[in-house]
Motif scaffolding. Structure first.
Motif, PDB file in Angstrom:
ATOM      1  N   TYR A   1      65.400  24.246 -79.543  1.00 34.84           N
ATOM      2  CA  TYR A   1      64.841  25.502 -80.057  1.00 34.84           C
ATOM      3  C   TYR A   1      63.349  25.591 -79.773  1.00 34.84           C
ATOM      4  CZ  TYR A   1      68.993  26.901 -82.725  1.00 34.84           C
ATOM      5  OH  TYR A   1      70.240  27.320 -83.104  1.00 34.84           O
ATOM      6  N   LYS A   2      62.915  26.762 -79.340  1.00 37.97           N
ATOM      7  CA  LYS A   2      61.482  27.027 -79.230  1.00 37.97           C
ATOM      8  C   LYS A   2      60.970  27.527 -80.566  1.00 37.97           C
ATOM      9  CE  LYS A   2      61.735  28.189 -74.403  1.00 37.97           C
ATOM     10  NZ  LYS A   2      62.568  29.177 -73.731  1.00 37.97           N
ATOM     11  N   GLU A   3      61.796  28.330 -81.215  1.00 38.54           N
ATOM     12  CA  GLU A   3      61.449  28.786 -82.551  1.00 38.54           C
ATOM     13  C   GLU A   3      62.651  28.530 -83.445  1.00 38.54           C
ATOM     14  OE1 GLU A   3      59.666  32.628 -82.827  1.00 38.54           O
ATOM     15  OE2 GLU A   3      59.906  32.731 -85.010  1.00 38.54           O
TER      16      GLU A   3
ATOM     17  N   SER B   1      55.150  17.979 -78.308  1.00 40.79           N
ATOM     18  CA  SER B   1      55.858  18.344 -77.093  1.00 40.79           C
ATOM     19  C   SER B   1      54.859  18.578 -75.968  1.00 40.79           C
ATOM     20  CB  SER B   1      56.692  19.613 -77.357  1.00 40.79           C
ATOM     21  OG  SER B   1      57.545  19.856 -76.274  1.00 40.79           O
ATOM     22  N   GLY B   2      55.358  19.074 -74.855  1.00 37.34           N
ATOM     23  CA  GLY B   2      54.485  19.532 -73.778  1.00 37.34           C
ATOM     24  C   GLY B   2      54.240  18.525 -72.686  1.00 37.34           C
ATOM     25  N   CYS B   3      54.343  17.239 -72.977  1.00 35.72           N
ATOM     26  CA  CYS B   3      54.109  16.254 -71.913  1.00 35.72           C
ATOM     27  C   CYS B   3      54.772  14.939 -72.280  1.00 35.72           C
ATOM     28  CB  CYS B   3      52.621  16.060 -71.678  1.00 35.72           C
ATOM     29  SG  CYS B   3      51.765  15.538 -73.163  1.00 35.72           S
TER      30      CYS B   3
ATOM     31  N   ARG C   1      74.139  34.514 -78.213  1.00 37.13           N
ATOM     32  CA  ARG C   1      73.471  34.833 -79.475  1.00 37.13           C
ATOM     33  C   ARG C   1      72.321  33.872 -79.776  1.00 37.13           C
ATOM     34  NH1 ARG C   1      78.988  34.898 -80.276  1.00 37.13           N
ATOM     35  NH2 ARG C   1      79.925  36.925 -80.683  1.00 37.13           N
ATOM     36  N   GLY C   2      72.063  32.919 -78.854  1.00 38.33           N
ATOM     37  CA  GLY C   2      70.933  32.011 -79.036  1.00 38.33           C
ATOM     38  C   GLY C   2      71.108  31.061 -80.206  1.00 38.33           C
TER      39      GLY C   2
END
Lengths: 498, 400
Positions: free
Chosen positions: A99-101, A124-126, A484-485
């Motif tokens: 999930y991003k959000e 996150s991110g790296c 529907r995510g």
């Protein structure tokens, strides 16, 4: 020792030495292993260049796993050595959160059945996000116990180097000041926008730059900068370190790094490329745990990550490590495996193959999120009830006791099944039900301390199942409703891993 | 003290369509055919019907919910009609409701009609189960289908009684082969061909250890019954059949949630059978029952039902199967019309179709599959799964 050496801190009651460090650890490697030769046989026609990498195997998440479920599994693996009620905060680290959000860490905290009063955060991110989460936990107040779960399921495109090198896996460490098995000496970080690997929000696959540049301008510059920076701060030489753990882009460069840093071969922690692959943000912690499993009290272990910079941390192993209930967690995870002998099956598990799933498979019923929230004890935590009158554990929790001899009304207290073992009462292998890995296995489980329920069964084959065999519970993604995510999670049974 | 239904009501007319895949017919057309046969058989007209109970299960999308689809299809003139649904036992539920209504004196002539039109979903097997038990269970139930749920009964049965997969499957294959042979003699059956044991053993696996021929087909069709009070029955025909027992039992779901059920039988069938025998005054079912139509949705279901209905002793069904006890020429022929296996299983109609076969057999109208001189016929209708189900057991006799 320098001024940063965090020993002899007095606690409020006074007197006791209080050192922040690692107090417990857990690890999770998925069941499936894909031989790199299998990948090469399928894709070597397209990219013969990866033939040199086609040694060993990589751990591959099952179709019902993602970085979140693996993080939970690694966290669960800590519990024999730490109580879930001791945990004040949960940090999750990954570059592949589902999930991003919607808080991935909140989902994990629920699945781990941590208190609602748990502080959750995500890193996150790296690829250094796992070690960054660990540093943040180590810098939390001395009274706080933090669980750090790092997990990744990074995806390389078919036929590429990244496909060969990546593996799926997760590691968890509990950080606190009680029962410290490896106390933090110090840490040192470097942050650069060195864009060796990147993915936009919309990217499914890793993108990278030329390998020679990544190696020469990045790996052999940035990682040593962090390692040497830490050693200088601590007033130590590399020869003072018992085991050096550092991220491996591949076997050759990992080996060359040892020479570059002047580490004796026996002091280099095995990179786990051949049996697992590079598990991304989790990998430095997976390797750190491997080092801890073999460590002696007094050993100094240095761990360094690599990705948009580098974090380096130095630990000293304490006598407490000998009190751990289990120190063969890596071996247990390496040993419990099944070969994924089919490259197209791998592609399918990774969502890289559009299959004819039939109209039954296309039917995805909508999920009620208000129901999921209301029933979170059952759906997320596998918490049922125990009758206060007759003592019968039961799932899911209901008002009236299931014991026909009891039938008490409203006499239930919460009861967790996720950490209970059981035996397989009966089972089947269903070829009619739609599943990403047919036939669908499911059965009825009798829990050893009472309670019975039916569950999907995962991480095994029909031929290995027997009536009465021991099983344990595992948190899995039951469905992915992309329209529907919604990634829907619940618990499945799997053969007892030991 | 409840008196029970014994000898209070009778069936005086029945109808049943051919069962099968009716690609070119609607539910309305099937219901109409079953109904017209039933009222002609009873010698009544539509206006004689005081009330109706309508059973359909899965196909709420095609047939539609409520009793309106039946009223609309048959053009029943503003009479009370109720739709009943209790999974695959819905048909028995309709008969029971209609019977209770005439027994109470609330009405004189009642209709029970079931229909199911399943083949418009676009895939084989029953429609997806995921939401049938509500949105909560969808989150926590495993990814089950009906064959898988019944297969778990076979896994456990084989293990408990020490049957190797080969032995167990061969025993089950004999059950299916017998039903196919009977179905071949039944003009209205869906699957009218004999299948030998080896073919059944070697068929593709559906849910281990059950193969294709261990499973009944997915079928469309309709069946209907006209029910009146027993004392009125002879006014309609000389050979009515009389209710001896009409029992329904529903599992409280303890089987899969409490460590007591042994997993080798269907507890709800056993309980329902006990109640039915008591209501009918049957002391020794193995000696007294002439014929049975049981809910053989899967071969293993038929096997455990022999034991749950106390015809075969526990763990001994295999001996009776091997001895031909349940064959058409055996002591208690079971599935003389082919059963769900071969006649077919249009869910909402099945319980009524079972009664249809008992009715025709007790009247001696079954031609080359006619059982010799039957007096007491039993139906067993199962809705749901072995571990949580609705069971209907009815017993009918041709004498008061």
């Amino acid at each position: 020792m320098n001024k940063f050496y965090k020993v002899n801190i007095l606690d409020e009651e006074g007197g006791m030495d209080k050192v922040k460090g690692i107090t417990a650890y857990g690890i999770y490697l998925p069941y499936h292993r894909l031989k790199r030769e299998t990948i090469f046989k399928a894709m070597g026609w397209f990219n013969p260049g990866v033939g040199g990498l086609a040694k060993g195997e990589k751990a591959v998440a099952n179709f019902d796993e993602d970085s979140l479920t693996m993080a939970v599994a690694a966290g669960m693996d800590c519990f024999p050595d730490i109580g879930r009620e001791e945990i004040d905060a949960l940090y999750l680290a990954s570059t592949t959160f589902p999930y991003k959000e919607r808080g991935n860490a909140s989902i994990a905290a629920g699945a781990l059945n941590l208190s609602a009063n748990t502080r959750t955060a995500e890193f996150s991110g790296c690829l250094k996000s796992g070690t960054t989460a660990l540093i943040s936990a180590l810098n939390a107040s001395d009274s706080e116990t933090t669980m750090v779960c790092a997990s990744d399921t990074r995806l390389g495109k078919a036929g590429g180097t990244e496909e060969q090198m990546t593996g799926d896996g997760a590691a968890a460490v509990a950080v606190g000041s009680k029962g410290v098995i490896a106390s933090l000496i110090d840490h040192y970080s470097i942050s650069y926008d060195f864009p060796d690997h990147r993915r936009l929000d919309s990217d499914k696959f890793i993108r990278s730059w030329e390998e020679r540049w990544m190696r020469e301008a990045g790996y052999f510059k940035i990682l040593p900068e962090a390692v040497n920076g830490l050693l200088a701060r601590c007033g130590l030489q590399i020869s003072d370190i018992t085991k050096v753990v550092y991220a491996p882009p591949n076997l050759r460069d990992h080996k060359a790094m040892a020479q570059s840093l002047g580490i004796k071969p026996e002091r280099v922690q095995s990179p786990l490329i051949e049996p697992v692959g590079n598990t991304g943000a989790a990998h430095p912690l997976v390797m750190l745990i491997a080092a801890l499993e073999e460590a002696q009290p007094g050993d100094k272990i240095l761990v360094a990550s690599m990705g948009s910079g580098s974090d380096a941390l130095l630990f000293e192993v304490t006598e407490e490590i000998t009190k751990l209930k289990s120190r063969n967690k890596l071996k247990k995870n390496l040993d419990y495996k099944g070969e994924l002998d089919n490259y197209t099956k791998y592609l399918s598990f990774k969502g890289m193959l559009e299959k004819e799933i039939g109209i039954r498979g296309e039917e995805v019923s909508p999920t009620s999120l208000s129901l999921q929230w209301r029933e979170r004890n059952a759906v997320l935590k596998l918490v049922g009830a125990k009758c206060k009158v007759c003592g019968t554990p039961q799932f899911p929790a209901e008002t009236v006791c299931i014991n026909p001899e009891c039938g008490a009304v409203g006499q239930m207290e919460e009861y967790s099944f996720s950490d209970k073992t059981g035996h397989l009462f009966t089972f089947t292998a269903d070829h009619l039900a739609f599943t990403e890995d047919p036939p669908g296995l499911y059965g009825i489980v009798d829990f050893d301390e009472g309670g019975r329920y039916w569950f999907d069964i995962t991480d095994c084959r029909l031929e290995s199942l027997k009536v009465g065999q021991p099983v344990q519970m595992t948190f899995r993604r039951r469905y992915l409703d992309e329209a529907r995510g919604i990634a829907g999670y619940f618990w499945k049974a799997m053969p007892f891993k030991g | 003290m409840a008196e029970g239904i014994k000898n209070k009501v009778a069936i005086v007319g029945m109808g049943c369509t051919r069962f099968g895949e009716h690609w070119d017919r609607s539910a309305e057309s099937l219901a109409s055919e079953a109904f017209e046969e039933a009222i002609a058989d009873a010698g009544i007209e539509k206006k004689d019907i005081d009330a109706a109970w309508f059973s359909s299960c899965f196909d709420e999308v095609n047939v539609g919910k409520s009793a309106i689809p039946l009223a609309g299809a048959l053009k029943l003139p503003f009479i009370p009609i109720t739709r009943v649904e209790n999974f695959c036992a819905s048909g028995t539920e309709a008969i029971r409701a209609a019977s209770y209504a005439v027994a109470s004196g609330a009405c004189d002539v009642a209709l029970a009609l079931g229909v199911e039109k399943l083949k418009d979903i676009g895939y084989g097997g029953l429609p997806d189960f995921s939401q049938l038990r509500g949105i909560y269970n969808r989150q926590i139930f495993p990814n089950v289908t009906a064959p898988g749920q019944f297969a778990m009964l076979a896994t456990r049965y084989f293990d408990r009684y020490g049957l190797s997969p080969e032995e167990g499957k061969r025993t089950l294959a004999k059950i299916s082969s017998k039903s196919h042979a009977n179905g071949a003699l039944t003009p209205k059956a869906h699957l009218r061909r004999k299948v030998d044991v080896e073919t059944i053993m070697n068929a593709p696996m559906i849910a281990w250890p059950l193969g294709l021929f261990d499973c009944c087909g997915v079928t469309e069709g309709s069946a209907a019954a006209i029910i009146v009070r027993a004392e009125d029955a002879k006014k309609f025909r000389k050979d009515p059949i009389y209710a001896k027992a009409l029992q329904i039992a529903v599992s409280p779901e303890e089987e899969y949630r409490y460590q007591q059920w042994d997993g080798t039988h269907v507890e709800t069938t056993y309980r329902c059978g006990v109640n039915a025998y008591k209501e009918a005054g049957v002391k020794n079912p193995r000696e007294e029952i002439s014929m049975m139509e049981v809910h053989d949705c899967f071969s293993i279901t038929e096997l455990v039902t022999y034991e749950d209905l106390q015809i075969s002793p526990r763990g001994k069904a295999k001996e009776d199967i091997d001895a031909g006890f349940y064959d058409l020429d055996g002591k208690i022929p079971c599935q003389s019309d082919g059963g769900l296996k071969s006649f077919g299983h249009p869910i909402g109609a099945s319980g009524i179709r079972m009664a249809y076969e008992v009715y025709k057999q007790l009247q001696g109208k079954c031609g080359e599959r006619q059982i010799r001189d039957p007096h007491l016929g039993l139906t067993h209708n199962l809705g749901g799964f072995p571990a949580n189900c609705v069971i209907g057991v009815t017993i009918w006799g041709n004498e008061l």
